[in-house]
Design an enzyme around this catalytic site. Structure first.
Site, PDB file in Angstrom:
ATOM      1  N   PRO A  89      -2.913   1.338   4.807  1.00 11.01           N
ATOM      2  CA  PRO A  89      -1.513   1.641   4.497  1.00 11.01           C
ATOM      3  C   PRO A  89      -0.531   1.551   5.664  1.00 11.01           C
ATOM      4  O   PRO A  89       0.018   2.552   6.118  1.00 11.01           O
ATOM      5  CB  PRO A  89      -1.597   3.064   3.938  1.00 11.01           C
ATOM      6  CG  PRO A  89      -2.769   3.660   4.636  1.00 11.01           C
ATOM      7  CD  PRO A  89      -3.760   2.535   4.792  1.00 11.01           C
ATOM      8  N   CYS A  90      -0.253   0.335   6.101  1.00  8.68           N
ATOM      9  CA  CYS A  90       0.724   0.147   7.177  1.00  8.68           C
ATOM     10  C   CYS A  90       2.135   0.507   6.715  1.00  8.68           C
ATOM     11  O   CYS A  90       3.023   0.706   7.544  1.00  8.68           O
ATOM     12  CB  CYS A  90       0.661  -1.263   7.746  1.00  8.68           C
ATOM     13  SG  CYS A  90       0.863  -2.577   6.538  1.00  8.68           S
TER      14      CYS A  90
END
Length: 148
Positions: A89-90
């Site tokens: 989850p950047c």
């Protein structure tokens, strides 16, 4: 391309990387089945700190840089090269002033993902944590996506 739904987005897998809202899907599967297709062992270990940012929280490029011992600009470079957006989850990494910054799928998609995960108060992120390394990658991956 095999696809799965995660909140407001469709994630596609072509065998080497994921795509946000892909234009064509040959098969749709559940998110848990989708995750089983991915070999996390081949991922840059610096990206695994993303799994140490819980759903509903964000971190900043600066905090991430401090953990890695590098610069915020380098963290931005690393996030831009994340082969598994949404899965790693950047979208949970934001600027120090809490503006959203960039995202592979576009800023509007980033905003929708953060809203879906409960990380926004109005239009801005409101809960910040320092990223941490995790012990069990598979378990953290499922927790990160709300499957555990």
């Amino acid at each position: 391309m095999i696809c799965s739904q995660y909140g407001p987005v469709v994630v596609g897998w072509d065998g080497s990387k994921t795509f946000v809202n892909p234009s064509r899907c040959s098969k749709r599967v559940g998110l848990a089945e989708f995750l089983e297709l991915i070999n996390i062992d081949e991922i840059d270990k610096r990206l695994l700190y993303l799994l140490g940012i819980p759903r509903g929280y964000v971190t900043t490029y600066k905090l991430y840089a401090e953990v890695l011992g590098t610069s915020p600009r380098h963290v931005g470079w690393l996030m831009a090269r994340n082969p598994l957006p949404v899965i790693l989850p950047c979208h949970r990494v934001v600027k120090s002033d809490f503006s959203l910054g960039g995202y592979t799928g576009g800023v509007e998609v980033k905003k929708k993902l953060l809203a879906y995960e409960g990380a926004l108060c109005g239009d801005r992120p409101c809960r910040v944590v320092r990223p941490r390394m995790i012990d069990d990658v598979r378990d953290a991956l499922f927790k990160s996506l709300g499957l555990a």
